[in-house]
Design a protein around this motif. Structure first.
Motif, PDB file in Angstrom:
ATOM      1  N   ALA A   1      13.731  32.575  46.038  1.00  0.00           N
ATOM      2  CA  ALA A   1      14.439  31.289  46.044  1.00  0.00           C
ATOM      3  C   ALA A   1      13.456  30.133  45.869  1.00  0.00           C
ATOM      4  O   ALA A   1      13.726  29.178  45.124  1.00  0.00           O
ATOM      5  CB  ALA A   1      15.231  31.135  47.335  1.00  0.00           C
TER       6      ALA A   1
ATOM      7  N   TYR B   1      12.369  29.948  42.183  1.00  0.00           N
ATOM      8  CA  TYR B   1      13.398  29.313  41.354  1.00  0.00           C
ATOM      9  C   TYR B   1      13.450  27.808  41.618  1.00  0.00           C
ATOM     10  O   TYR B   1      13.620  27.009  40.697  1.00  0.00           O
ATOM     11  CB  TYR B   1      14.775  29.934  41.605  1.00  0.00           C
ATOM     12  CG  TYR B   1      15.027  31.207  40.835  1.00  0.00           C
ATOM     13  CD1 TYR B   1      15.191  31.181  39.452  1.00  0.00           C
ATOM     14  CD2 TYR B   1      15.112  32.436  41.473  1.00  0.00           C
ATOM     15  CE1 TYR B   1      15.430  32.346  38.731  1.00  0.00           C
ATOM     16  CE2 TYR B   1      15.358  33.604  40.762  1.00  0.00           C
ATOM     17  CZ  TYR B   1      15.511  33.550  39.399  1.00  0.00           C
ATOM     18  OH  TYR B   1      15.742  34.695  38.680  1.00  0.00           O
ATOM     19  N   HIS B   2      13.287  27.408  42.879  1.00  0.00           N
ATOM     20  CA  HIS B   2      13.323  25.990  43.245  1.00  0.00           C
ATOM     21  C   HIS B   2      12.189  25.215  42.561  1.00  0.00           C
ATOM     22  O   HIS B   2      12.392  24.080  42.126  1.00  0.00           O
ATOM     23  CB  HIS B   2      13.239  25.834  44.768  1.00  0.00           C
ATOM     24  CG  HIS B   2      13.304  24.418  45.229  1.00  0.00           C
ATOM     25  ND1 HIS B   2      14.459  23.670  45.176  1.00  0.00           N
ATOM     26  CD2 HIS B   2      12.338  23.609  45.727  1.00  0.00           C
ATOM     27  CE1 HIS B   2      14.203  22.455  45.632  1.00  0.00           C
ATOM     28  NE2 HIS B   2      12.921  22.403  45.979  1.00  0.00           N
TER      29      HIS B   2
ATOM     30  N   TYR C   1      19.239  29.811  42.244  1.00  0.00           N
ATOM     31  CA  TYR C   1      18.782  31.094  42.772  1.00  0.00           C
ATOM     32  C   TYR C   1      19.535  32.253  42.128  1.00  0.00           C
ATOM     33  O   TYR C   1      20.730  32.182  41.868  1.00  0.00           O
ATOM     34  CB  TYR C   1      18.981  31.138  44.294  1.00  0.00           C
ATOM     35  CG  TYR C   1      18.751  32.501  44.885  1.00  0.00           C
ATOM     36  CD1 TYR C   1      17.463  33.009  45.014  1.00  0.00           C
ATOM     37  CD2 TYR C   1      19.816  33.296  45.280  1.00  0.00           C
ATOM     38  CE1 TYR C   1      17.239  34.270  45.541  1.00  0.00           C
ATOM     39  CE2 TYR C   1      19.609  34.566  45.818  1.00  0.00           C
ATOM     40  CZ  TYR C   1      18.326  35.035  45.941  1.00  0.00           C
ATOM     41  OH  TYR C   1      18.112  36.285  46.453  1.00  0.00           O
TER      42      TYR C   1
END
Length: 121
Positions: free
Chosen positions: A22, A25-26, A32
């Motif tokens: 996560a 991806y952030h 996510y």
């Protein structure tokens, strides 16, 4: 963590947590997904004793090749094998080629082959 080391390769049990995926991806402002991005495998290199000898070196990544046959999933244990393919001196640089392969149930999932260079000082 089960592992063993041979002269030019090492195996470890590895996995990717939901939180780390996560966060990855952030960083790229992406939503996510339970699928681990292939280049996130680079985060595994430092876990291998074989790569730790380069930890304080100024390596420059020059080439990456990915051969992926299956999706990499979060919270799934894979057998990771890091292999030292080549170390070659070319004039005032040293070129290192290494490959990280993940397998699950003895089936190939992904191989990330990367070439680094290090300039002589």
């Amino acid at each position: 963590m089960q592992h063993y080391l041979l002269d030019s390769n090492q195996r470890l049990n590895v996995s990717f947590s939901k939180d780390s995926v996560a966060a990855y991806y952030h960083c790229f402002n992406q939503p996510y997904s339970k699928e681990v991005p292939p280049l996130m495998c680079a985060s595994l290199w430092s876990k291998f004793d074989l790569f730790k000898k380069y930890a304080n070196s100024e390596l420059i990544l020059t080439k990456s090749a990915i051969n992926q046959t299956q999706k990499i999933e979060v919270d799934t244990i894979y057998v990771g094998r890091l292999e030292d393919i080549e170390c070659r001196q070319i004039r005032n640089i040293t070129r290192y080629t290494m490959a990280l392969t993940l397998t699950k149930n003895d089936q190939h999932v992904i191989t990330v082959t990367q070439t680094f260079i290090k300039a002589m000082k």
